[in-house]
Design a protein around this motif. Structure first.
Motif, short mmCIF file in Angstrom:
data_model
loop_
_atom_site.label_atom_id
_atom_site.label_comp_id
_atom_site.label_asym_id
_atom_site.label_seq_id
_atom_site.Cartn_x
_atom_site.Cartn_y
_atom_site.Cartn_z
N LEU A 1 13.51 3.62 -7.87
CA LEU A 1 13.97 2.36 -7.27
C LEU A 1 12.40 2.34 -6.28
CD1 LEU A 1 15.38 0.04 -5.88
CD2 LEU A 1 16.40 1.80 -4.70
N LEU A 2 11.85 1.23 -6.25
CA LEU A 2 10.62 0.82 -5.50
C LEU A 2 11.10 -0.36 -4.73
CD1 LEU A 2 7.84 1.28 -8.10
CD2 LEU A 2 8.63 3.19 -6.66
N GLY B 1 -0.88 11.69 -18.26
CA GLY B 1 -0.27 10.67 -19.19
C GLY B 1 1.02 10.11 -18.30
N PRO B 2 1.70 9.03 -18.74
CA PRO B 2 2.89 8.36 -18.02
C PRO B 2 3.96 9.33 -17.93
CG PRO B 2 1.74 7.02 -19.92
CD PRO B 2 1.28 8.41 -19.94
N ALA B 3 4.44 9.19 -16.53
CA ALA B 3 5.40 10.03 -16.26
C ALA B 3 6.52 9.43 -15.61
CB ALA B 3 4.94 11.36 -15.32
N GLY B 4 7.72 10.17 -15.43
CA GLY B 4 8.96 9.53 -14.71
C GLY B 4 9.82 8.74 -15.82
N PRO B 5 10.81 8.44 -15.12
CA PRO B 5 11.82 7.36 -15.83
C PRO B 5 11.54 6.38 -16.50
CG PRO B 5 12.07 6.83 -13.54
CD PRO B 5 10.86 7.94 -13.50
N SER B 6 12.26 6.04 -17.67
CA SER B 6 11.48 4.72 -18.48
C SER B 6 12.31 3.51 -17.86
CB SER B 6 12.18 4.94 -19.86
OG SER B 6 13.53 5.02 -19.94
N GLN C 1 0.86 -1.18 -0.19
CA GLN C 1 -0.07 0.05 -0.09
C GLN C 1 0.79 1.30 -0.09
OE1 GLN C 1 -3.35 -0.09 -0.71
NE2 GLN C 1 -2.65 -2.15 -1.00
N HIS C 2 2.06 1.19 0.45
CA HIS C 2 3.01 2.42 0.47
C HIS C 2 3.27 2.90 -0.84
CE1 HIS C 2 5.52 -1.00 0.05
NE2 HIS C 2 6.74 -0.39 -0.11
N LEU C 3 3.20 1.86 -1.77
CA LEU C 3 3.47 2.19 -3.28
C LEU C 3 2.22 2.59 -4.26
CD1 LEU C 3 5.84 -0.73 -4.20
CD2 LEU C 3 6.56 1.56 -3.51
N LEU C 4 1.05 2.25 -3.53
CA LEU C 4 -0.14 2.41 -4.27
C LEU C 4 -1.13 3.58 -3.79
CD1 LEU C 4 -1.04 -1.45 -4.04
CD2 LEU C 4 0.16 -0.07 -6.12
N ARG C 5 -0.57 4.23 -2.94
CA ARG C 5 -1.52 5.61 -2.71
C ARG C 5 -1.51 6.70 -3.77
NH1 ARG C 5 2.31 5.23 1.89
NH2 ARG C 5 3.77 6.65 0.69
N PRO C 6 -2.98 7.33 -3.91
CA PRO C 6 -2.78 8.20 -4.94
C PRO C 6 -1.84 9.21 -5.05
CG PRO C 6 -4.87 7.88 -3.72
CD PRO C 6 -3.79 7.33 -2.95
N GLY C 7 -1.30 9.42 -6.35
CA GLY C 7 -0.36 10.42 -6.57
C GLY C 7 1.12 9.65 -6.41
N SER C 8 1.19 8.35 -6.02
CA SER C 8 2.44 7.74 -5.82
C SER C 8 3.16 7.49 -7.22
CB SER C 8 2.22 6.49 -5.35
OG SER C 8 1.91 5.53 -6.20
N LEU D 1 4.38 5.04 -8.75
CA LEU D 1 3.73 3.90 -9.54
C LEU D 1 2.69 4.34 -10.11
CD1 LEU D 1 4.81 1.19 -10.32
CD2 LEU D 1 3.34 0.30 -8.22
N ARG D 2 1.52 4.99 -9.70
CA ARG D 2 0.45 5.49 -10.25
C ARG D 2 0.78 6.46 -11.19
NH1 ARG D 2 -4.14 2.96 -8.32
NH2 ARG D 2 -4.12 2.29 -6.28
#
Length: 471
Positions: free
Chosen positions: A172-173, A58-63, A39-46, A48-49
């Motif tokens: 890193l997750l 749209g998709p954001a962040g590193p590839s 759940q620490h990775l699945l919070r709104p705005g995390s 991963l989301r």
């Protein structure tokens, strides 16, 4: 055939006959909201989301994404969900069986398929820590040019097992071990849902508890065992997956051990007492029971560190080092490999010479302090680092040990209330025999009962030249 075609063929078979897939695959979540635990990775705005495009923009962040966690915590699942949520082609490789050739084939296929009407590719690389530095280097161009979305998984600390250029370009997750409640929820869904067992069997409470024990926070292991037990029950014409049927199916006896009850403390106590009694075989037996019951390996490691100080002490000064190193290793690698580290430590501690002299000494000193046997610090030992301390007599008469032959000054160190009191009574076991001899010689010198041994004049001068400001 390219690796992505293997994946596509497997997906086609699963669509035609879902029951042909393992239960763990059939129960794989389709969205992030279906994921159990983490759940620490699945919070709104995390992160991963945001990676799957939730929250707008749209998709954001590193590839490149690095998933670090124990086995069975959902690393492959998260990679699959990301590919589904972003409508990208999903290719799965394992660093155990794949090499640079297979990785380059996927990357080249992804480069050729880029375009307005083509799907981008998610490359899921499991066990990336098994790739050499050169093999990991081969991934950098694809990551930097965003030819693929790389999702790499590892059970080992990526700061030690993944090259810095790749790690610095990755999100890193860290995944946590699933709780019993997480696994219980997944088991019940697997029993009831149509894509799972569809209610064809029932799972009695004692069987469910056994599955939780043998799973040890590993969802894949729990579902695999459930599937074996359900198959065995249905083959017998039974609906209930009884404990006997489950044990027979997974070839693993139920361990009588309640991690929240008396057995938790009884078995832990038996482990420590067996180590104290130097019975290495009994010690390993109780360690095995704790492991099989799904005990937290960090709890076991903490008990071993306590044992090293309480029961071994200076009889083997390396025992505590071994226990601490084991605890650090366990925290880094987790089960199943941690069982080897814990076994290593248990054998070493059980066979080490034993002494509780240091344990008794500190408790005796604490008892005196608590009973008021303290008294003022002798004047010659008091602090002299402030103006006016000399007028109070602080430091007067203090002898600097390094200026004296043998490095020992025959002066009083303890307060008057306990002067001459002996707390540490070393044994003559193992390395502590040497400490016993040293302690006796030093005590004699401090009482002035023995003449100072003559040291070479050069050594005396060297001591004086290194003398720091007295405190």
């Amino acid at each position: 055939m390219e690796p992505d075609l293997f994946t596509a063929a497997a997906e086609e078979r699963r669509e035609k006959d879902p029951s042909a897939s393992p239960l763990a695959v059939r129960m794989r979540p389709r969205t992030l909201d279906d994921v159990v635990g983490q759940q620490h990775l699945l919070r709104p705005g995390s992160p991963l989301r945001r990676l799957v495009g939730e929250g707008g923009g749209g998709p954001a962040g590193p590839s490149s994404v690095m998933l670090w966690g124990p086995p069975g915590t959902g690393k492959t699942t998260l990679a699959y969900v990301v590919s589904q949520a972003t409508e990208k082609r999903f290719v799965e490789l394992s660093a155990i069986t794949a090499g640079v050739k297979e990785v380059r084939a996927v990357i080249e296929s992804a480069r050729r398929s880029t375009g307005a009407y083509s799907k981008d590719t998610v490359l899921f690389l499991d066990e990336i820590h098994r790739f050499s530095k050169a093999q990991q280097d081969s991934l950098l161009p694809a990551v930097e040019n965003r030819w693929v979305t790389l999702i790499a998984a590892t059970t080992e600390n990526p700061y030690f097992s993944v090259i810095s250029p790749l790690l610095s370009r990755s999100l890193l997750l860290t995944l946590e071990a699933l709780t019993d409640e997480d696994v219980r929820s997944l088991l019940r869904r697997a029993v009831e849902e149509e894509r799972g067992l569809g209610g064809s069997v029932t799972l009695p409470p004692e069987s469910e508890s056994h599955l939780l024990r043998i799973a040890g926070g590993d969802a894949r292991r729990a579902l695999t065992a459930l599937e074996a037990g359900a198959g065995a029950a249905l083959a017998k014409g039974e609906r209930a997956v009884t404990l006997a049927t489950l044990e027979e199916a997974v070839d693993r006896a139920a361990v009588t051990y309640d991690r929240d009850g008396d057995q938790h403390y009884d078995v832990a106590s038996a482990l420590i007492k067996s180590i104290r009694g130097s019975d290495v075989d009994a010690s390993l037996h109780y360690l095995a029971r704790m492991i099989e019951a799904g005990e937290d390996p960090r709890f076991i490691a903490r008990r071993l560190m306590i044992s090293a100080s309480e029961d071994i002490g200076l009889a083997d000064p390396t025992a505590l080092q071994t226990a601490v190193a084991a605890a650090q290793a366990v925290a880094m690698i987790g089960f199943p490999e941690a069982r080897i580290t814990l076994g290593h430590a248990v054998v070493a501690l059980a066979l080490a010479p034993k002494s509780n002299a240091a344990y008794l000494a500190v408790d005796a000193a604490l008892a005196d302090v608590r009973n008021g046997a303290a008294g003022p610090v002798p004047a010659h030992l008091r602090d002299t680092h402030y103006q006016g301390s000399a007028k109070l007599g602080h430091g007067k008469g203090y002898q600097y040990p390094h200026d004296l032959p043998g490095g020992i000054a025959a002066q009083q160190y303890a307060p008057d209330a306990i002067h001459g009191k002996r707390y540490y009574e070393p044994t003559r076991y193992g390395a502590e025999a040497r400490y016993a001899e040293v302690a006796e010689r030093v005590r004699e010198r401090l009482r002035g009962a023995a003449p100072a041994s003559e040291e070479p004049r050069a050594a005396e001068e060297a001591h004086k030249s290194r003398k720091p400001q007295e405190g």
